[in-house]
Scaffold this motif. Sequence first.
Motif, PDB file in Angstrom:
ATOM      1  N   THR A  52       0.827  -1.208   0.000  1.00 46.38           N
ATOM      2  CA  THR A  52       0.000   0.000   0.000  1.00 46.38           C
ATOM      3  C   THR A  52       0.865   1.263   0.000  1.00 46.38           C
ATOM      4  N   THR A  53       1.894   1.265   0.822  1.00 46.22           N
ATOM      5  CA  THR A  53       2.780   2.430   0.913  1.00 46.22           C
ATOM      6  C   THR A  53       3.512   2.666  -0.402  1.00 46.22           C
ATOM      7  N   LEU A  54       4.057   1.591  -0.980  1.00 48.87           N
ATOM      8  CA  LEU A  54       4.776   1.732  -2.246  1.00 48.87           C
ATOM      9  C   LEU A  54       3.852   2.162  -3.383  1.00 48.87           C
ATOM     10  N   LEU A  55       2.656   1.635  -3.404  1.00 46.72           N
ATOM     11  CA  LEU A  55       1.703   2.035  -4.444  1.00 46.72           C
ATOM     12  C   LEU A  55       1.428   3.538  -4.357  1.00 46.72           C
ATOM     13  N   SER A  56       1.280   4.053  -3.155  1.00 46.02           N
ATOM     14  CA  SER A  56       1.062   5.497  -2.974  1.00 46.02           C
ATOM     15  C   SER A  56       2.245   6.298  -3.507  1.00 46.02           C
ATOM     16  N   ILE A  57       3.462   5.827  -3.245  1.00 47.99           N
ATOM     17  CA  ILE A  57       4.670   6.509  -3.724  1.00 47.99           C
ATOM     18  C   ILE A  57       4.727   6.476  -5.248  1.00 47.99           C
ATOM     19  N   ILE A  58       4.452   5.321  -5.830  1.00 44.53           N
ATOM     20  CA  ILE A  58       4.464   5.172  -7.289  1.00 44.53           C
ATOM     21  C   ILE A  58       3.467   6.126  -7.927  1.00 44.53           C
ATOM     22  N   MET A  59       2.284   6.211  -7.355  1.00 45.47           N
ATOM     23  CA  MET A  59       1.250   7.093  -7.914  1.00 45.47           C
ATOM     24  C   MET A  59       1.616   8.566  -7.714  1.00 45.47           C
ATOM     25  N   GLU A  60       2.117   8.927  -6.539  1.00 47.81           N
ATOM     26  CA  GLU A  60       2.439  10.331  -6.248  1.00 47.81           C
ATOM     27  C   GLU A  60       3.511  10.876  -7.181  1.00 47.81           C
ATOM     28  N   PHE A  61       4.537  10.068  -7.449  1.00 51.50           N
ATOM     29  CA  PHE A  61       5.661  10.539  -8.255  1.00 51.50           C
ATOM     30  C   PHE A  61       5.565  10.120  -9.727  1.00 51.50           C
ATOM     31  N   GLU A  62       4.482   9.440 -10.093  1.00 55.22           N
ATOM     32  CA  GLU A  62       4.263   8.985 -11.465  1.00 55.22           C
ATOM     33  C   GLU A  62       5.459   8.184 -11.986  1.00 55.22           C
ATOM     34  N   ILE A  63       5.863   7.216 -11.198  1.00 54.40           N
ATOM     35  CA  ILE A  63       7.025   6.392 -11.512  1.00 54.40           C
ATOM     36  C   ILE A  63       6.688   5.433 -12.645  1.00 54.40           C
ATOM     37  N   ASN A  64       7.597   5.354 -13.629  1.00 54.27           N
ATOM     38  CA  ASN A  64       7.366   4.438 -14.742  1.00 54.27           C
ATOM     39  C   ASN A  64       8.497   3.422 -14.947  1.00 54.27           C
ATOM     40  N   LYS A  65       9.567   3.534 -14.181  1.00 53.22           N
ATOM     41  CA  LYS A  65      10.648   2.545 -14.222  1.00 53.22           C
ATOM     42  C   LYS A  65      11.049   2.237 -12.788  1.00 53.22           C
ATOM     43  N   ALA A  66      11.538   1.014 -12.579  1.00 49.72           N
ATOM     44  CA  ALA A  66      11.873   0.617 -11.211  1.00 49.72           C
ATOM     45  C   ALA A  66      12.923  -0.475 -11.207  1.00 49.72           C
ATOM     46  N   GLY A  67      13.584  -0.579 -10.070  1.00 56.51           N
ATOM     47  CA  GLY A  67      14.558  -1.640  -9.871  1.00 56.51           C
ATOM     48  C   GLY A  67      14.619  -2.015  -8.409  1.00 56.51           C
ATOM     49  N   VAL A  68      14.937  -3.272  -8.175  1.00 52.59           N
ATOM     50  CA  VAL A  68      15.106  -3.777  -6.817  1.00 52.59           C
ATOM     51  C   VAL A  68      16.503  -4.360  -6.702  1.00 52.59           C
ATOM     52  N   ARG A  69      17.273  -3.865  -5.761  1.00 53.62           N
ATOM     53  CA  ARG A  69      18.602  -4.410  -5.481  1.00 53.62           C
ATOM     54  C   ARG A  69      18.399  -5.684  -4.684  1.00 53.62           C
ATOM     55  N   ILE A  70      18.734  -6.811  -5.292  1.00 50.55           N
ATOM     56  CA  ILE A  70      18.508  -8.098  -4.641  1.00 50.55           C
ATOM     57  C   ILE A  70      19.802  -8.632  -4.036  1.00 50.55           C
ATOM     58  N   ALA A  71      19.650  -9.596  -3.157  1.00 48.47           N
ATOM     59  CA  ALA A  71      20.805 -10.219  -2.514  1.00 48.47           C
ATOM     60  C   ALA A  71      21.629 -10.959  -3.557  1.00 48.47           C
TER      61      ALA A  71
END
Length: 156
Positions: A52-71
């Motif tokens: 829920t928190t991340l979805l709000s951030i994505i919507m607020e900043f209109e994010i269209n690309k993403a990455g996750v630093r994995i182990a």
Amino acid sequence: MSIAIGLRVAPKVIYYSIVRSLSDDSYEVIVIDKIKIPEALDDPRKLSYLRTTLLSIIMEFEINKAGVRIAEGTAQSVSNFRIYLEGVIQELFANSSVEKYFLATKTKLARCLNQTNQTITDYIEGKNDFLGIPDIGKSHSEKRESILTAIASLEQ
């Protein structure tokens, strides 16, 4: 113009950076922050809270690309809960406005940013600042990893 989020997941906190690509092929760091997972919640509710928190951030900043630093595959121990968090994040990316996302190892970050693995390692450890971000060497390594991941996701 693209806006990306880079995430570095830990079992109790998720570090994130939001970066915008500019027309002159440079980058603007918009936000460097973290999401603290409430310890009072049970695991399913922790996962829901993060989504829920991340979805709000994505919507607020209109994010269209993403990455996750994995182990890294060679990590001594990886928290099962960290893997759950990363899975929820991937599911969210697949079902949001994010058009493209990737999972980043140190080698993949180096390749995307046209740097050596040693340069990336030195940046993460705060020994160099090839990106030119003021005072970044004094911050947590997880913050530096989230910045690298955001910028690399713009280069995908």
